[in-house]
Design a protein around this motif. Structure first.
Motif, PDB file in Angstrom:
ATOM      1  N   LEU A  42       0.853  -1.188   0.000  1.00  0.00           N
ATOM      2  CA  LEU A  42       0.000   0.000   0.000  1.00  0.00           C
ATOM      3  C   LEU A  42       0.887   1.236   0.000  1.00  0.00           C
ATOM      4  O   LEU A  42       1.538   1.560   0.988  1.00  0.00           O
ATOM      5  CB  LEU A  42      -0.931   0.028   1.212  1.00  0.00           C
ATOM      6  CG  LEU A  42      -1.820   1.269   1.304  1.00  0.00           C
ATOM      7  CD1 LEU A  42      -2.707   1.393   0.071  1.00  0.00           C
ATOM      8  CD2 LEU A  42      -2.661   1.220   2.555  1.00  0.00           C
ATOM      9  N   ILE A  43       0.936   1.891  -1.145  1.00  0.00           N
ATOM     10  CA  ILE A  43       1.678   3.143  -1.275  1.00  0.00           C
ATOM     11  C   ILE A  43       0.674   4.225  -1.670  1.00  0.00           C
ATOM     12  O   ILE A  43      -0.387   3.919  -2.225  1.00  0.00           O
ATOM     13  CB  ILE A  43       2.828   3.024  -2.304  1.00  0.00           C
ATOM     14  CG1 ILE A  43       2.313   2.600  -3.681  1.00  0.00           C
ATOM     15  CG2 ILE A  43       3.908   2.065  -1.797  1.00  0.00           C
ATOM     16  CD1 ILE A  43       3.359   2.618  -4.776  1.00  0.00           C
ATOM     17  N   PRO A  44       0.956   5.483  -1.368  1.00  0.00           N
ATOM     18  CA  PRO A  44      -0.016   6.552  -1.627  1.00  0.00           C
ATOM     19  C   PRO A  44      -0.608   6.585  -3.041  1.00  0.00           C
ATOM     20  O   PRO A  44      -1.820   6.806  -3.179  1.00  0.00           O
ATOM     21  CB  PRO A  44       0.771   7.832  -1.304  1.00  0.00           C
ATOM     22  CG  PRO A  44       1.733   7.386  -0.246  1.00  0.00           C
ATOM     23  CD  PRO A  44       2.145   5.980  -0.656  1.00  0.00           C
ATOM     24  N   PRO A  45       0.178   6.338  -4.110  1.00  0.00           N
ATOM     25  CA  PRO A  45      -0.453   6.380  -5.434  1.00  0.00           C
ATOM     26  C   PRO A  45      -1.560   5.334  -5.620  1.00  0.00           C
ATOM     27  O   PRO A  45      -2.518   5.565  -6.355  1.00  0.00           O
ATOM     28  CB  PRO A  45       0.698   6.096  -6.398  1.00  0.00           C
ATOM     29  CG  PRO A  45       1.937   6.399  -5.645  1.00  0.00           C
ATOM     30  CD  PRO A  45       1.627   6.157  -4.204  1.00  0.00           C
ATOM     31  N   LEU A  46      -1.455   4.195  -4.943  1.00  0.00           N
ATOM     32  CA  LEU A  46      -2.507   3.191  -5.068  1.00  0.00           C
ATOM     33  C   LEU A  46      -3.772   3.627  -4.334  1.00  0.00           C
ATOM     34  O   LEU A  46      -4.891   3.339  -4.782  1.00  0.00           O
ATOM     35  CB  LEU A  46      -2.019   1.839  -4.568  1.00  0.00           C
ATOM     36  CG  LEU A  46      -0.869   1.235  -5.378  1.00  0.00           C
ATOM     37  CD1 LEU A  46      -0.472  -0.131  -4.821  1.00  0.00           C
ATOM     38  CD2 LEU A  46      -1.228   1.133  -6.842  1.00  0.00           C
ATOM     39  N   ALA A  47      -3.616   4.340  -3.237  1.00  0.00           N
ATOM     40  CA  ALA A  47      -4.787   4.893  -2.544  1.00  0.00           C
ATOM     41  C   ALA A  47      -5.455   5.952  -3.416  1.00  0.00           C
ATOM     42  O   ALA A  47      -6.690   6.012  -3.503  1.00  0.00           O
ATOM     43  CB  ALA A  47      -4.387   5.477  -1.194  1.00  0.00           C
ATOM     44  N   ALA A  48      -4.657   6.773  -4.093  1.00  0.00           N
ATOM     45  CA  ALA A  48      -5.218   7.772  -5.009  1.00  0.00           C
ATOM     46  C   ALA A  48      -5.922   7.101  -6.186  1.00  0.00           C
ATOM     47  O   ALA A  48      -6.985   7.553  -6.626  1.00  0.00           O
ATOM     48  CB  ALA A  48      -4.119   8.699  -5.503  1.00  0.00           C
ATOM     49  N   SER A  49      -5.344   6.019  -6.689  1.00  0.00           N
ATOM     50  CA  SER A  49      -5.992   5.269  -7.769  1.00  0.00           C
ATOM     51  C   SER A  49      -7.330   4.714  -7.311  1.00  0.00           C
ATOM     52  O   SER A  49      -8.326   4.762  -8.045  1.00  0.00           O
ATOM     53  CB  SER A  49      -5.093   4.122  -8.240  1.00  0.00           C
ATOM     54  OG  SER A  49      -3.950   4.607  -8.884  1.00  0.00           O
ATOM     55  N   MET A  50      -7.374   4.184  -6.104  1.00  0.00           N
ATOM     56  CA  MET A  50      -8.623   3.640  -5.575  1.00  0.00           C
ATOM     57  C   MET A  50      -9.674   4.733  -5.453  1.00  0.00           C
ATOM     58  O   MET A  50     -10.854   4.512  -5.728  1.00  0.00           O
ATOM     59  CB  MET A  50      -8.367   2.972  -4.215  1.00  0.00           C
ATOM     60  CG  MET A  50      -9.553   2.221  -3.669  1.00  0.00           C
ATOM     61  SD  MET A  50     -10.045   0.865  -4.749  1.00  0.00           S
ATOM     62  CE  MET A  50     -11.808   0.981  -4.629  1.00  0.00           C
ATOM     63  N   ALA A  51      -9.258   5.931  -5.055  1.00  0.00           N
ATOM     64  CA  ALA A  51     -10.209   7.039  -4.960  1.00  0.00           C
ATOM     65  C   ALA A  51     -10.800   7.368  -6.330  1.00  0.00           C
ATOM     66  O   ALA A  51     -12.005   7.638  -6.445  1.00  0.00           O
ATOM     67  CB  ALA A  51      -9.517   8.274  -4.373  1.00  0.00           C
ATOM     68  N   LEU A  52      -9.985   7.308  -7.368  1.00  0.00           N
ATOM     69  CA  LEU A  52     -10.506   7.549  -8.713  1.00  0.00           C
ATOM     70  C   LEU A  52     -11.431   6.428  -9.168  1.00  0.00           C
ATOM     71  O   LEU A  52     -12.464   6.672  -9.789  1.00  0.00           O
ATOM     72  CB  LEU A  52      -9.358   7.715  -9.712  1.00  0.00           C
ATOM     73  CG  LEU A  52      -8.652   9.063  -9.680  1.00  0.00           C
ATOM     74  CD1 LEU A  52      -7.387   9.025 -10.525  1.00  0.00           C
ATOM     75  CD2 LEU A  52      -9.583  10.157 -10.177  1.00  0.00           C
ATOM     76  N   ILE A  53     -11.062   5.200  -8.864  1.00  0.00           N
ATOM     77  CA  ILE A  53     -11.899   4.060  -9.262  1.00  0.00           C
ATOM     78  C   ILE A  53     -13.258   4.136  -8.572  1.00  0.00           C
ATOM     79  O   ILE A  53     -14.304   3.981  -9.199  1.00  0.00           O
ATOM     80  CB  ILE A  53     -11.210   2.727  -8.916  1.00  0.00           C
ATOM     81  CG1 ILE A  53      -9.977   2.526  -9.796  1.00  0.00           C
ATOM     82  CG2 ILE A  53     -12.179   1.555  -9.055  1.00  0.00           C
ATOM     83  CD1 ILE A  53      -9.063   1.411  -9.319  1.00  0.00           C
ATOM     84  N   ALA A  54     -13.260   4.390  -7.278  1.00  0.00           N
ATOM     85  CA  ALA A  54     -14.504   4.378  -6.505  1.00  0.00           C
ATOM     86  C   ALA A  54     -15.303   5.668  -6.640  1.00  0.00           C
ATOM     87  O   ALA A  54     -16.527   5.642  -6.622  1.00  0.00           O
ATOM     88  CB  ALA A  54     -14.202   4.119  -5.031  1.00  0.00           C
TER      89      ALA A  54
END
Length: 124
Positions: A42-54
């Protein structure tokens, strides 16, 4: 003028609950797999990607092609720069810029993914 713009409409309550729950589940699963494999996943860019997906899946940046392709291209770019120039802040800056160019060329632009390249070159 820029200051006269309005906020987007508030999503329906169910949409907010589903987006929040799916984000929490996906990100905590990523943490669990990371703990199991003794790797930081879990790195910050993956959390940002999840925010875009959801939260913004209808936008070009939130499409699966861009999310998956952008993250893969950026990670590979980061590793390539790391292999050629070694770890460091100069390498990470170069990796982030090159990742953007590669994503644009391959039509998988995903802004959070550029940070993945930076992280790989700075910390791998």
């Amino acid at each position: 003028p820029w200051h006269a713009t309005q906020a987007p409409p508030r999503p329906k309550a169910l949409t907010t609950v589903v987006a929040t729950a799916s984000s929490v589940i996906a990100l905590t699963l990523l943490v669990a797999v990371g703990e199991w494999s003794h790797q930081v996943l879990l790195i910050p860019p993956l959390a940002a990607s999840m925010a875009l997906i959801a939260g913004a899946s209808q936008t070009p940046l939130g499409q699966p092609r861009s999310v998956i392709g952008g993250q893969l291209v950026s990670a590979l770019t980061g590793f390539l720069v790391l292999a050629v120039l070694g770890q460091g802040v100069w390498s990470s800056g170069l990796a982030g810029g090159l990742a953007l160019g590669a994503m644009l060329l391959l039509r998988v632009a995903h802004s959070p993914a550029a940070a993945t390249a930076v992280i790989v070159a700075a910390t791998a």
